[in-house]
Design a protein around this motif. Structure first.
Motif, PDB file in Angstrom:
ATOM      1  N   VAL A  17       4.500   1.396 -11.356  1.00 36.42           N
ATOM      2  CA  VAL A  17       4.068   1.268  -9.966  1.00 36.42           C
ATOM      3  C   VAL A  17       5.256   1.226  -8.995  1.00 36.42           C
ATOM      4  O   VAL A  17       5.069   1.347  -7.781  1.00 36.42           O
ATOM      5  N   GLN A  18       6.457   1.053  -9.523  1.00 37.69           N
ATOM      6  CA  GLN A  18       7.640   1.102  -8.666  1.00 37.69           C
ATOM      7  C   GLN A  18       8.275   2.499  -8.647  1.00 37.69           C
ATOM      8  O   GLN A  18       9.305   2.718  -8.024  1.00 37.69           O
ATOM      9  N   SER A  19       7.607   3.465  -9.358  1.00 38.47           N
ATOM     10  CA  SER A  19       8.156   4.827  -9.413  1.00 38.47           C
ATOM     11  C   SER A  19       7.712   5.627  -8.190  1.00 38.47           C
ATOM     12  O   SER A  19       6.799   5.235  -7.452  1.00 38.47           O
ATOM     13  N   ALA A  20       8.324   6.792  -8.018  1.00 37.12           N
ATOM     14  CA  ALA A  20       8.021   7.650  -6.864  1.00 37.12           C
ATOM     15  C   ALA A  20       6.565   8.125  -6.883  1.00 37.12           C
ATOM     16  O   ALA A  20       5.933   8.269  -5.834  1.00 37.12           O
ATOM     17  N   ALA A  21       6.026   8.362  -8.077  1.00 37.67           N
ATOM     18  CA  ALA A  21       4.640   8.862  -8.179  1.00 37.67           C
ATOM     19  C   ALA A  21       3.629   7.875  -7.597  1.00 37.67           C
ATOM     20  O   ALA A  21       2.595   8.272  -7.045  1.00 37.67           O
ATOM     21  N   TRP A  22       3.936   6.567  -7.743  1.00 35.79           N
ATOM     22  CA  TRP A  22       3.000   5.536  -7.281  1.00 35.79           C
ATOM     23  C   TRP A  22       3.209   5.169  -5.809  1.00 35.79           C
ATOM     24  O   TRP A  22       2.360   4.494  -5.230  1.00 35.79           O
ATOM     25  N   GLU A  23       4.313   5.590  -5.224  1.00 39.50           N
ATOM     26  CA  GLU A  23       4.641   5.147  -3.857  1.00 39.50           C
ATOM     27  C   GLU A  23       3.508   5.433  -2.867  1.00 39.50           C
ATOM     28  O   GLU A  23       3.072   4.532  -2.133  1.00 39.50           O
ATOM     29  N   PRO A  24       2.966   6.679  -2.829  1.00 37.28           N
ATOM     30  CA  PRO A  24       1.863   6.931  -1.892  1.00 37.28           C
ATOM     31  C   PRO A  24       0.614   6.109  -2.208  1.00 37.28           C
ATOM     32  O   PRO A  24      -0.135   5.726  -1.311  1.00 37.28           O
ATOM     33  N   VAL A  25       0.393   5.818  -3.495  1.00 42.68           N
ATOM     34  CA  VAL A  25      -0.764   4.990  -3.885  1.00 42.68           C
ATOM     35  C   VAL A  25      -0.639   3.597  -3.275  1.00 42.68           C
ATOM     36  O   VAL A  25      -1.590   3.058  -2.697  1.00 42.68           O
ATOM     37  N   LEU A  26       0.550   2.996  -3.407  1.00 37.85           N
ATOM     38  CA  LEU A  26       0.768   1.651  -2.867  1.00 37.85           C
ATOM     39  C   LEU A  26       0.626   1.639  -1.352  1.00 37.85           C
ATOM     40  O   LEU A  26       0.071   0.702  -0.772  1.00 37.85           O
ATOM     41  N   GLU A  27       1.114   2.690  -0.704  1.00 32.18           N
ATOM     42  CA  GLU A  27       0.998   2.763   0.767  1.00 32.18           C
ATOM     43  C   GLU A  27      -0.461   2.849   1.186  1.00 32.18           C
ATOM     44  O   GLU A  27      -0.906   2.145   2.101  1.00 32.18           O
ATOM     45  N   MET A  28      -1.224   3.698   0.485  1.00 34.62           N
ATOM     46  CA  MET A  28      -2.653   3.822   0.806  1.00 34.62           C
ATOM     47  C   MET A  28      -3.399   2.520   0.503  1.00 34.62           C
ATOM     48  O   MET A  28      -4.296   2.113   1.240  1.00 34.62           O
ATOM     49  N   GLY A  29      -3.017   1.857  -0.586  1.00 33.61           N
ATOM     50  CA  GLY A  29      -3.638   0.584  -0.936  1.00 33.61           C
ATOM     51  C   GLY A  29      -3.390  -0.471   0.122  1.00 33.61           C
ATOM     52  O   GLY A  29      -4.295  -1.240   0.479  1.00 33.61           O
ATOM     53  N   GLU A  30      -2.182  -0.495   0.639  1.00 36.02           N
ATOM     54  CA  GLU A  30      -1.834  -1.468   1.688  1.00 36.02           C
ATOM     55  C   GLU A  30      -2.621  -1.165   2.971  1.00 36.02           C
ATOM     56  O   GLU A  30      -3.140  -2.066   3.624  1.00 36.02           O
ATOM     57  N   ARG A  31      -2.705   0.131   3.315  1.00 37.78           N
ATOM     58  CA  ARG A  31      -3.476   0.490   4.522  1.00 37.78           C
ATOM     59  C   ARG A  31      -4.953   0.133   4.334  1.00 37.78           C
ATOM     60  O   ARG A  31      -5.596  -0.385   5.240  1.00 37.78           O
ATOM     61  N   ALA A  32      -5.484   0.423   3.140  1.00 35.85           N
ATOM     62  CA  ALA A  32      -6.893   0.097   2.876  1.00 35.85           C
ATOM     63  C   ALA A  32      -7.139  -1.406   3.030  1.00 35.85           C
ATOM     64  O   ALA A  32      -8.162  -1.824   3.581  1.00 35.85           O
ATOM     65  N   ARG A  33      -6.185  -2.216   2.551  1.00 38.58           N
ATOM     66  CA  ARG A  33      -6.337  -3.681   2.666  1.00 38.58           C
ATOM     67  C   ARG A  33      -6.397  -4.106   4.132  1.00 38.58           C
ATOM     68  O   ARG A  33      -7.236  -4.921   4.520  1.00 38.58           O
ATOM     69  N   HIS A  34      -5.506  -3.533   4.948  1.00 41.40           N
ATOM     70  CA  HIS A  34      -5.499  -3.870   6.385  1.00 41.40           C
ATOM     71  C   HIS A  34      -6.791  -3.407   7.053  1.00 41.40           C
ATOM     72  O   HIS A  34      -7.371  -4.128   7.865  1.00 41.40           O
ATOM     73  N   PHE A  35      -7.240  -2.201   6.700  1.00 38.00           N
ATOM     74  CA  PHE A  35      -8.486  -1.694   7.297  1.00 38.00           C
ATOM     75  C   PHE A  35      -9.678  -2.583   6.913  1.00 38.00           C
ATOM     76  O   PHE A  35     -10.574  -2.810   7.732  1.00 38.00           O
ATOM     77  N   ILE A  36      -9.706  -3.053   5.649  1.00 34.58           N
ATOM     78  CA  ILE A  36     -10.814  -3.924   5.218  1.00 34.58           C
ATOM     79  C   ILE A  36     -10.789  -5.234   6.012  1.00 34.58           C
ATOM     80  O   ILE A  36     -11.837  -5.748   6.411  1.00 34.58           O
ATOM     81  N   ASN A  37      -9.591  -5.771   6.247  1.00 39.94           N
ATOM     82  CA  ASN A  37      -9.479  -6.968   7.096  1.00 39.94           C
ATOM     83  C   ASN A  37      -9.998  -6.672   8.499  1.00 39.94           C
ATOM     84  O   ASN A  37     -10.741  -7.467   9.087  1.00 39.94           O
ATOM     85  N   ASP A  38      -9.591  -5.503   9.037  1.00 40.25           N
ATOM     86  CA  ASP A  38     -10.036  -5.119  10.396  1.00 40.25           C
ATOM     87  C   ASP A  38     -11.540  -4.886  10.441  1.00 40.25           C
ATOM     88  O   ASP A  38     -12.168  -5.019  11.491  1.00 40.25           O
ATOM     89  N   LEU A  39     -12.110  -4.526   9.297  1.00 41.94           N
ATOM     90  CA  LEU A  39     -13.542  -4.258   9.213  1.00 41.94           C
ATOM     91  C   LEU A  39     -14.345  -5.556   9.155  1.00 41.94           C
ATOM     92  O   LEU A  39     -15.394  -5.692   9.793  1.00 41.94           O
ATOM     93  N   THR A  40     -13.856  -6.518   8.370  1.00 34.34           N
ATOM     94  CA  THR A  40     -14.643  -7.735   8.125  1.00 34.34           C
ATOM     95  C   THR A  40     -14.455  -8.824   9.190  1.00 34.34           C
ATOM     96  O   THR A  40     -15.402  -9.545   9.498  1.00 34.34           O
ATOM     97  N   LYS A  41     -13.251  -8.934   9.742  1.00 28.78           N
ATOM     98  CA  LYS A  41     -12.984 -10.041  10.688  1.00 28.78           C
ATOM     99  C   LYS A  41     -13.900 -10.020  11.917  1.00 28.78           C
ATOM    100  O   LYS A  41     -14.514 -11.036  12.249  1.00 28.78           O
ATOM    101  N   PRO A  42     -14.032  -8.878  12.621  1.00 23.66           N
ATOM    102  CA  PRO A  42     -14.901  -8.888  13.807  1.00 23.66           C
ATOM    103  C   PRO A  42     -16.364  -9.153  13.466  1.00 23.66           C
ATOM    104  O   PRO A  42     -17.083  -9.784  14.230  1.00 23.66           O
ATOM    105  N   VAL A  43     -16.798  -8.656  12.306  1.00 27.69           N
ATOM    106  CA  VAL A  43     -18.199  -8.888  11.913  1.00 27.69           C
ATOM    107  C   VAL A  43     -18.417 -10.372  11.639  1.00 27.69           C
ATOM    108  O   VAL A  43     -19.444 -10.947  12.015  1.00 27.69           O
ATOM    109  N   LYS A  44     -17.426 -11.019  11.022  1.00 28.12           N
ATOM    110  CA  LYS A  44     -17.556 -12.459  10.754  1.00 28.12           C
ATOM    111  C   LYS A  44     -17.590 -13.251  12.057  1.00 28.12           C
ATOM    112  O   LYS A  44     -18.327 -14.236  12.177  1.00 28.12           O
TER     113      LYS A  44
END
Length: 939
Positions: A570-597
């Motif tokens: 997961v620290q290799s170049a192949a995984w780098e875009p995966v980790l970036e997308m995962g981090e963005r998805a986490r932020h988007f999920i927070n942005d999705l749930t917080k206002p609804v709560k």
């Protein structure tokens, strides 16, 4: 209004009148006013030969129909009977469409009449039946069925079944019939008018309030759960308890009871362990009677100490056996009363609040959902537990269950008007009042890692089927996720779906005139789209990584790909875009749930204006948002590989959707975890199974479970069966090893050998495989060898149904052969003549590249151990012993075990498998000679 029902059964030359198949026998029975008023049956000259399979199935031969009338000659009589009647059949569309085809061929106009399918009504009304074939239902209801698969007999039994079903329908409470009415329109059976008349007749009667609890427009079966305080006659004197004459009492209450020294020894060992605060590991061979061996001293101890004993099993079947067979027996022989309760994970129980809400919306239901609602409305009048195991549901029904099952994240607790009747909470209350709490390993270890206490406080436990503990704990401390886990949650929120929860929330907000609500959901749809896009792209990228890694290994040829990944990956170049997308998805999920709560909180401030349904909806929505956050946390864990003591891997179908990949993590070892969190905190834990030792030693199991430092008592209790007389082990010398030939050659060789053995044993054979693929190929090859339908083949994964159902079907038919893998290696009980031969195709080694196995092997090797001898071999021996144990289940059983794996006799380690078995005769010869020997021995 009196109705006429004409029950029809046809025997035919095949499945399709359009393709030239013809009727060879007609059975018709008229039912009026709850009685059989007329019968008609005749053979029919089909004008075509009867196929051998049909002849064998029905017993009807060409000569029996050669002088029979043609269908054209009997059609007028049949049509006269059917005029103005309901057309009834078991699987009605087969008989009705066949009749329409034959009438069309003979120049008659199509029929138009109401239909009733007794299969459909039985599935809805007879929830306790093991299966819905006519023979199984006849057996369940005690109906005489003289000639199965002959039309006159089948029609007669179907008519009696119909009368029973109509009686049962009429016996339902008025409220239940009224609740059923909206769901009857979409059934195949035309019973709306029948139920309508029943409602009209019932409205004059008083409701049966002793049997049913009428609440919120539903009729529930009344239950009374006994508590300790209500029990009388507890004998507290230790001397009186000690004076229990176990053998005599068991002899008086059990058929075929035999004195078992091993069982008496087990009672003493369990008693010693409980009274001296020690752990106990005890291997109790098949037939020892281990359930009573631990329950008798366990119940005594629980009563004396006035605290519960927890009994945990791996399978639901054993839980039910303990409650339905062993506990009632104990209640007869113990000199005091006691209580026992089964408690399962809450997802096993129906949430009445959720179910009530689904009944208010039935316009868009598909057939399965509609049928399942009707089935469950009736089930509520019978069930005391609300446990899904009592229901037999189609796959669509199982999807519906997921929307109505009990769930911690969406529970209103005391605020719910159903709380006092809640099945899950009732069982929990009963468990907290019980002397014996019967649960499963999954819930036991969920309780161990849960913040809220699910089980009553306990200091002593019995772990039956204890050889599963390592896997269960590993599963429970593991994590997994995939794209579809997110999709399932997100789709329930979506504003593009008419029933999306955000739309419902917006409607509530408008209704309550909540201020500034627009700003809460401003841009929400855009964020929702961003979340889905990020997850979609991320899982596609992960699957691509999985496929690339698989190409570098032999697993590339398989349809199911499994590949490990590590912190380095997961620290290799192949995984780098995966980790970036995962981090963005986490932020988007927070942005999705917080206002609804935040909006949820605003709506909850108007609680006095909310209906019960709205309050329930808000809790469900809050639970869904929490589930989404939990899934997001699991994903982050799986993407970051934070723990060195965990193993991580990917699983994908090579030809599945582009984003179909699953991420997994499990602890490599659980010994320290169990030692610190479980064994150190309990006074006494009794672990038992028929397979706990390897080469007559317990060191493997004790080391795996973290027990070595506790110095537990351990004992091997031999089976009382005389294996030297009751069983034979047969190992062919001329079956190739799988790596010596291609798979097709191997499958053809084992299929022909199985066929030769089956002819001697007349079927009655269980064949155990280590892979589904080989099972399917062997099943197909065996089928091609048979003359007509010589044997009834029942195969896991080929034939639908649960393990219990497939096993029951195997026992029902003569000349049957059961092909099984995985779950069939243990936990199935086929005593007597139903099973005479067990065949083990390959020794059950776990593949060395299975991720957890591979990680354990690496750890062992690094510590100077030998992965094969210290891990793979002991695991395989325990599994092998489980498989072997399927054959001899009582002192009256007799049979042979074939092992089609020459490694058993040609390798240095092979003798370890033989040594692990009870002493029995072993024959090592070519298949042909073994078959001859088997024939002599069985005669």
């Amino acid at each position: 209004m009196s109705r006429r029902f004409v029950v029809i059964d046809f025997e035919t030359t095949g499945n399709s009148a359009a393709k030239g198949d013809r009727i060879i026998q007609i059975g018709a029975v008229v039912v009026e006013a709850g009685k059989i008023t007329d019968r008609f049956s005749t053979f029919v000259q089909p004008g075509v030969p009867i196929p051998p399979f049909i002849e064998q199935l029905t017993g009807i031969k060409d000569e029996m129909v050669s002088d029979a009338p043609l269908f054209e000659e009997v059609a007028p009589k049949l049509l006269q009977m059917l005029e103005g009647a309901y057309f009834v059949a078991h699987n009605v569309m087969f008989d009705y469409s066949f009749l329409q085809g034959e009438l069309d061929r003979c120049g008659y106009s199509p029929l138009s009449m109401p239909l009733i399918d007794t299969v459909e009504l039985s599935r809805m009304l007879l929830l306790g039946a093991d299966g819905y074939q006519l023979g199984m239902l006849a057996e369940y209801l005690g109906l005489e069925h003289e000639n199965p698969h002959q039309a006159d007999s089948d029609a007669d039994v179907t008519a009696k079944l119909l009368m029973h079903l109509l009686d049962k329908l009429e016996g339902l409470p008025l409220l239940t019939l009224e609740r059923l009415t909206p769901f009857l329109k979409k059934l195949q059976s035309s019973i709306e008018d029948i139920v309508s008349d029943m409602i009209a007749e019932k409205s004059a009667f008083l409701a049966d309030e002793d049997t049913f609890d009428f609440y919120r427009k539903l009729a529930l079966r009344k239950t009374k759960l006994a508590s300790k305080k209500e029990q009388d006659g507890y004998i507290s004197s230790h001397e009186e308890i000690e004076s229990l004459d176990l053998q005599n009492d068991l002899k008086n209450h059990m058929a075929h009871y035999e004195v078992r020294e091993s069982q008496q020894k087990m009672v003493q060992l369990v008693e010693e362990a409980l009274n001296t605060n020690q752990h106990l590991v005890v291997e109790a061979g098949t037939g020892v009677g281990k359930s009573l061996g631990y329950l008798i001293p366990g119940v005594r101890f629980a009563k004396e100490q006035d605290r519960p004993l927890v009994v945990s099993t791996h399978t639901v079947q054993l839980q039910q056996q303990l409650l339905e067979r062993d506990v009632p027996l104990l209640k007869k022989i113990m000199p005091f009363d006691f209580t026992a309760t089964v408690l399962k994970g809450r997802n096993h129980y129906l949430c009445l609040r959720k179910f009530e809400h689904t009944l208010q919306d039935h316009h868009d239901d598909n057939y399965d959902m509609n049928f399942t609602k009707a089935q469950m409305i009736i089930w509520l009048t019978e069930t005391e537990l609300g446990d899904v195991e009592e229901l037999s549901m189609a796959s669509g029904g199982k999807l519906f269950w997921n929307t109505v099952k009990s769930d911690a994240n969406s529970c209103l607790n005391h605020r719910c008007p159903w709380f006092s009747r809640c099945y899950y909470h009732k069982q929990r209350r009963a468990a907290h009042e019980s002397d014996i709490v019967i649960t499963n390993h999954a819930l036991l270890f969920t309780d161990l890692k849960s913040d809220s206490q699910l089980l009553p406080g306990y200091k002593e436990a019995v772990l039956d089927e204890a050889h599963h503990i390592e896997d269960v704990v590993s599963d429970h401390y593991g994590k997994e996720t995939d794209y579809f886990a997110f999709l399932k949650l997100l789709d329930r929120l979506s504003t593009t779906e008419s029933d999306g929860m955000i739309n419902t929330l917006a409607e509530m907000v408008d209704l309550l005139e909540v201020k500034d609500h627009e700003k809460h959901l401003s841009g929400w749809d855009r964020t929702f789209a961003d979340v889905k896009n990020e997850l979609d792209e991320m899982f596609k990228r992960i699957k691509s990584i999985c496929l690339t890694k698989a190409k570098k290994s032999r697993s590339a040829e398989l349809t199911k790909l499994t590949t490990r990944y590590t912190k380095d990956d997961v620290q290799s170049a192949a995984w780098e875009p995966v980790l970036e997308m995962g981090e963005r998805a986490r932020h988007f999920i927070n942005d999705l749930t917080k206002p609804v709560k935040r909006l949820l909180k605003s709506v909850q401030n108007h609680e006095e204006h909310l209906t019960f349904k709205q309050k329930g909806f808000l809790v469900d929505l809050e639970g869904l948002l929490d589930d989404l956050q939990d899934e997001s946390s699991e994903l982050q864990h799986l993407l970051s590989c934070p723990l060195s003591q965990e193993v991580y891997w990917l699983e994908a179908e090579s030809k599945g959707p582009r984003h179909a990949v699953k991420l997994h993590a499990k602890p490599v070892e659980i010994d320290q975890l169990l030692a610190d969190d479980f064994f150190a905190k309990k006074n006494s834990v009794i672990m038992t199974s028929a397979t706990m030792s390897v080469k007559n030693k317990f060191s493997y199991m004790m080391e795996r479970l973290g027990l070595l430092d506790f110095g537990p008592i351990n004992a091997q209790l031999p089976s009382p069966f005389e294996y030297e007389k009751q069983a034979k082990l047969m190992i062919p010398t001329d079956i190739p090893l799988i790596n010596e030939v291609d798979q097709k050659t191997f499958v053809n060789r084992i299929s022909s050998s199985l066929y030769d053995i089956a002819k001697v044993t007349k079927g009655r054979m269980l064949v155990l495989f280590t892979s589904y693929e080989m099972l399917r190929e062997t099943h197909s090859a065996f089928k091609n060898l048979m003359k007509q339908e010589e044997f009834v083949l029942i195969a896991q994964g080929v034939d639908s149904g649960s393990r219990a159902r497939l096993t029951k079907n195997f026992q029902r038919f003569d000349n049957s052969i059961l092909f099984g893998t995985n779950s069939f290696w243990e936990g199935i009980d086929i005593p007597g003549d139903d099973l005479s031969c067990l065949v083990i195709i390959r020794l059950p080694f776990t593949p060395p590249d299975q991720p957890v196995m591979e990680a354990k092997s690496e750890k062992l090797k690094a510590a100077g151990g030998n992965p094969f001898y210290d891990l793979s071999l002991p695991q395989a021996i325990i599994r092998f012993k489980q498989g072997f144990g399927r054959l001899v289940r009582s002192s009256r059983d007799k049979g042979a075990v074939f092992v089609f794996d020459r490694r058993m006799i040609e390798t240095r380690y092979g003798k370890s498998f033989v040594q692990s078995l009870p002493k029995l005769p072993v024959s090592i010869k070519p298949v042909e000679e073994l078959v001859e020997e088997l024939e002599e021995w069985m005669d």
